[in-house]
Design a protein around this motif. Structure first.
Motif, PDB file in Angstrom:
ATOM      1  N   LEU A 336       0.821  -1.211   0.000  1.00  0.00           N
ATOM      2  CA  LEU A 336       0.000   0.000   0.000  1.00  0.00           C
ATOM      3  C   LEU A 336       0.854   1.260   0.000  1.00  0.00           C
ATOM      4  CD1 LEU A 336      -2.677  -1.139   2.625  1.00  0.00           C
ATOM      5  CD2 LEU A 336      -2.881  -1.153   0.128  1.00  0.00           C
ATOM      6  N   SER A 337       2.170   1.098   0.001  1.00  0.00           N
ATOM      7  CA  SER A 337       3.076   2.241   0.026  1.00  0.00           C
ATOM      8  C   SER A 337       2.983   3.029  -1.281  1.00  0.00           C
ATOM      9  CB  SER A 337       4.514   1.767   0.230  1.00  0.00           C
ATOM     10  OG  SER A 337       5.438   2.820  -0.016  1.00  0.00           O
ATOM     11  N   PRO A 338       3.019   4.352  -1.214  1.00  0.00           N
ATOM     12  CA  PRO A 338       3.008   5.155  -2.449  1.00  0.00           C
ATOM     13  C   PRO A 338       4.253   4.949  -3.306  1.00  0.00           C
ATOM     14  CG  PRO A 338       3.393   6.539  -0.506  1.00  0.00           C
ATOM     15  CD  PRO A 338       3.004   5.192  -0.003  1.00  0.00           C
ATOM     16  N   LYS A 339       5.294   4.376  -2.724  1.00  0.00           N
ATOM     17  CA  LYS A 339       6.502   4.092  -3.496  1.00  0.00           C
ATOM     18  C   LYS A 339       6.364   2.842  -4.363  1.00  0.00           C
ATOM     19  CE  LYS A 339       9.918   6.014  -0.254  1.00  0.00           C
ATOM     20  NZ  LYS A 339      11.152   5.703   0.513  1.00  0.00           N
ATOM     21  N   VAL A 340       5.324   2.052  -4.107  1.00  0.00           N
ATOM     22  CA  VAL A 340       5.203   0.729  -4.731  1.00  0.00           C
ATOM     23  C   VAL A 340       4.149   0.746  -5.831  1.00  0.00           C
ATOM     24  CG1 VAL A 340       4.656  -1.712  -4.340  1.00  0.00           C
ATOM     25  CG2 VAL A 340       5.945  -0.411  -2.620  1.00  0.00           C
ATOM     26  N   LYS A 341       4.514   0.225  -6.980  1.00  0.00           N
ATOM     27  CA  LYS A 341       3.587   0.049  -8.100  1.00  0.00           C
ATOM     28  C   LYS A 341       3.415  -1.444  -8.337  1.00  0.00           C
ATOM     29  CE  LYS A 341       2.896   1.163 -13.002  1.00  0.00           C
ATOM     30  NZ  LYS A 341       3.496   1.816 -14.204  1.00  0.00           N
ATOM     31  N   VAL A 342       2.192  -1.918  -8.223  1.00  0.00           N
ATOM     32  CA  VAL A 342       1.899  -3.343  -8.404  1.00  0.00           C
ATOM     33  C   VAL A 342       1.338  -3.568  -9.805  1.00  0.00           C
ATOM     34  CG1 VAL A 342       0.557  -5.310  -7.581  1.00  0.00           C
ATOM     35  CG2 VAL A 342       1.482  -3.651  -5.938  1.00  0.00           C
ATOM     36  N   ILE A 343       1.952  -4.489 -10.539  1.00  0.00           N
ATOM     37  CA  ILE A 343       1.524  -4.807 -11.900  1.00  0.00           C
ATOM     38  C   ILE A 343       1.149  -6.289 -11.954  1.00  0.00           C
ATOM     39  CG2 ILE A 343       2.244  -4.976 -14.316  1.00  0.00           C
ATOM     40  CD1 ILE A 343       4.201  -2.668 -13.743  1.00  0.00           C
ATOM     41  N   SER A 344      -0.062  -6.574 -12.407  1.00  0.00           N
ATOM     42  CA  SER A 344      -0.512  -7.961 -12.560  1.00  0.00           C
ATOM     43  C   SER A 344      -0.272  -8.376 -14.008  1.00  0.00           C
ATOM     44  CB  SER A 344      -1.993  -8.092 -12.196  1.00  0.00           C
ATOM     45  OG  SER A 344      -2.221  -7.696 -10.862  1.00  0.00           O
ATOM     46  N   ALA A 345       0.764  -9.163 -14.229  1.00  0.00           N
ATOM     47  CA  ALA A 345       1.123  -9.549 -15.593  1.00  0.00           C
ATOM     48  C   ALA A 345       2.035 -10.752 -15.561  1.00  0.00           C
ATOM     49  CB  ALA A 345       1.819  -8.385 -16.315  1.00  0.00           C
ATOM     50  N   ASP A 346       2.089 -11.448 -16.680  1.00  0.00           N
ATOM     51  CA  ASP A 346       3.064 -12.515 -16.862  1.00  0.00           C
ATOM     52  C   ASP A 346       4.451 -11.882 -16.960  1.00  0.00           C
ATOM     53  OD1 ASP A 346       4.758 -14.068 -19.148  1.00  0.00           O
ATOM     54  OD2 ASP A 346       3.650 -15.483 -17.902  1.00  0.00           O
ATOM     55  N   ALA A 347       5.363 -12.293 -16.094  1.00  0.00           N
ATOM     56  CA  ALA A 347       6.672 -11.646 -16.006  1.00  0.00           C
ATOM     57  C   ALA A 347       7.449 -11.735 -17.313  1.00  0.00           C
ATOM     58  CB  ALA A 347       7.479 -12.276 -14.870  1.00  0.00           C
ATOM     59  N   PHE A 348       7.351 -12.869 -17.991  1.00  0.00           N
ATOM     60  CA  PHE A 348       8.096 -13.070 -19.237  1.00  0.00           C
ATOM     61  C   PHE A 348       7.625 -12.072 -20.299  1.00  0.00           C
ATOM     62  CE2 PHE A 348       9.736 -14.969 -23.008  1.00  0.00           C
ATOM     63  CZ  PHE A 348      10.771 -15.806 -22.630  1.00  0.00           C
ATOM     64  N   ALA A 349       6.305 -12.005 -20.494  1.00  0.00           N
ATOM     65  CA  ALA A 349       5.757 -11.103 -21.504  1.00  0.00           C
ATOM     66  C   ALA A 349       5.978  -9.642 -21.125  1.00  0.00           C
ATOM     67  CB  ALA A 349       4.269 -11.393 -21.692  1.00  0.00           C
ATOM     68  N   TRP A 350       5.815  -9.333 -19.841  1.00  0.00           N
ATOM     69  CA  TRP A 350       5.990  -7.953 -19.388  1.00  0.00           C
ATOM     70  C   TRP A 350       7.420  -7.487 -19.600  1.00  0.00           C
ATOM     71  CZ3 TRP A 350       9.083  -5.651 -15.672  1.00  0.00           C
ATOM     72  CH2 TRP A 350       8.763  -4.334 -15.325  1.00  0.00           C
ATOM     73  N   ALA A 351       8.388  -8.308 -19.211  1.00  0.00           N
ATOM     74  CA  ALA A 351       9.799  -7.906 -19.289  1.00  0.00           C
ATOM     75  C   ALA A 351      10.238  -7.643 -20.725  1.00  0.00           C
ATOM     76  CB  ALA A 351      10.673  -8.978 -18.648  1.00  0.00           C
TER      77      ALA A 351
END
Length: 502
Positions: A336-351
């Protein structure tokens, strides 16, 4: 035969094709939950199921009279066996010595019954359609049903109904087909009153199971887990279970322990602090996996960190650790920290689509027990991640146990080296898991053990890390292969090594 009745039978083809594939998917998914998330489970179950369907098709030639009656009885049996299959398997998992015998027995029985359905239907319909039209219509409905099943199972059924309720639902559909045929073809069916009664009784039993599915699931899972289950949910990707005993909170994914709140700090301090203590200027951090936020908790202890990007496949996981009060307390509100961005994605495709450089990359994926996870341990993935690492940055990968699975551990190191990275392997004892391994990787062989550590750490220190870098004989480096995307030899090593202790 009334002209609308053959259409009813063709619709039945669609329903039974959907049901048949759903039962197969349920068996494979349940086996992966209980026996380990392995490609072996799905492969063997699919093979046994298809072979059993072949047996059923062959046996159909011995059904010569009263085909409608036989078809109705088979539909009832398929509904009862398939509908109760997940309940039976969950219930007997902890109480029988040969669970696989029960599992493959149920798969075989279901497959044989499903294999009988289509040949009998084709023979019932043969006087209504020309042969070429009959074959095209039956198999068109059959394949459409299979497609629908393959789409709705992961996207709708597992997330919203779960395995037990899904099985009962499709058992109801099978028995519903039997009941419809009873009413639609009553003049042509022997003992139709008996078959109607059997269908109605079976339907009531399956409806009862459907309504009580949550109670059944909770009871069966209580037999599997020693501690009290306080949360359970199936997402499109995994079964999440939280248990609690006293102050010990445990997370299980597909039956595999992910952490114990009593000693998880040992794992996460060892994962994070050897990297960040060596990078006092690190500001932008990438975390891949680690949807529980515990690694992020450790990262946020460094005031110079400006941003943390967390990429986790399962949104259900990260949302749980952003909303449950006990879990928020455990990860200290890290997600919940404002420094943190959470992304829901397949790591391979995202990277593959990223171009940002990160000062540190933390890779905290589950163990490579199947090909979908194994791809995240390949030289192809590491070459993609290498592009995202700053020239003076460090990445760290959790790399399974160098004691239980030494060949797997050293294969991860060999794979990292194959893409031009220098490696620093180390290990750590975590009581809940045993001896566990990590590998740091960087562009230059410049790593030095940091002299100072953050105040307040419960485990990490200079002396502790120096001990972690030493590997005794029973964990010493072994000859290893590169884990490539086209062979994923690591998955085989992992299965072979861990099967000796599971």
């Amino acid at each position: 035969m009334h002209k609308r009745l053959p259409v009813l039978l063709l619709i039945s083809v669609f329903i039974i094709a959907t049901c048949g594939l759903i039962y197969e998917l349920i068996a494979g998914t349940l086996a992966s939950y209980l026996l380990g998330d392995s490609v072996t489970q799905f492969s063997t179950i699919i093979g046994v199921y298809l072979f059993s369907m072949g047996i059923g098709s062959w046996l159909s030639k011995y059904f010569e009279k009263n085909l409608l009656s036989w078809f109705i009885q088979i539909e009832i049996l398929v509904g009862l066996v398939g509908g109760t299959s997940s309940t039976i398997l969950f219930m007997v998992f902890e109480s029988v010595s040969s669970f696989r015998l029960v599992l493959y027995g149920l798969v075989s029985i279901t497959g044989i019954l499903v294999g009988l359905e289509i040949p009998l239907l084709m023979r019932i319909l043969k006087d209504r359609y020309e042969f070429k039209d009959l074959v095209s219509k039956v198999f068109t409905f059959d394949y459409i049903g299979a497609l629908i099943a393959s789409l709705v199972f992961p996207l709708i059924l597992i997330p919203y109904l779960g395995l037990v309720r899904t099985a009962y639902l499709f058992g109801i559909l099978n028995v519903g087909v039997a009941l419809l045929v009873c009413f639609g073809f009553a003049p042509e069916i022997n003992a139709v009153r008996y078959l109607k009664s059997a269908s109605i009784i079976s339907l009531i039993a399956l409806l009862t199971g459907f309504v009580l599915a949550n109670v059944i699931t909770s009871f069966s899972e209580s037999l599997t887990y020693a501690d009290t289950i306080i949360y359970s949910k199936s997402t499109p990707y995994q079964r999440i279970i939280l248990t609690k005993r006293g102050r010990d909170l445990r997370l299980f994914l597909n039956g595999n322990l992910q952490f114990s709140s009593i000693d998880e700090y040992r794992y996460h301090e060892a994962l994070i602090h050897p990297v960040l203590q060596a990078l006092p200027q690190a500001q932008n951090i990438l975390v891949m996996g680690g949807g529980d936020g515990l690694a992020v908790r450790e990262i946020l202890k460094y005031p110079q960190v400006k941003s943390v990007t967390l990429v986790d496949l399962d949104k259900g996981m990260t949302e749980l650790f952003q909303s449950n009060e006990m879990l928020i307390k455990l990860n200290q509100r890290s997600l919940l920290s404002p420094k943190v961005k959470v992304i829901s994605a397949d790591a391979f495709a995202w990277a593959r689509m990223q171009h940002t450089n990160y000062d540190a990359i933390i890779i905290d994926f589950p163990d490579p027990s199947n090909y979908s996870v194994g791809k995240l341990y390949t030289n192809k993935f590491y070459s993609i991640i290498k592009r995202l690492l700053s020239p003076n940055g460090i990445m760290v990968i959790q790399s399974t146990s160098p004691y239980v699975a030494p060949k797997s551990f050293w294969t991860v190191e060999k794979t990292l080296q194959s893409v031009g990275l220098h490696t620093v392997p180390y290990h750590n004892y975590v009581p809940s898991f045993g001896e566990w391994g990590y590998i740091m990787a960087m562009y230059k062989p410049s790593y030095h053990v940091p002299d100072k550590y953050l105040p307040g750490l419960r485990f990490m220190s200079k002396g502790t890390l120096e001990q972690m870098l030493y590997f005794p004989r029973d964990m010493a480096r072994l000859p290893a292969s590169v884990n490539r995307l086209n062979n994923q030899i690591l998955v085989k090593y992992f299965e072979d090594e861990w099967s000796t202790v599971l």
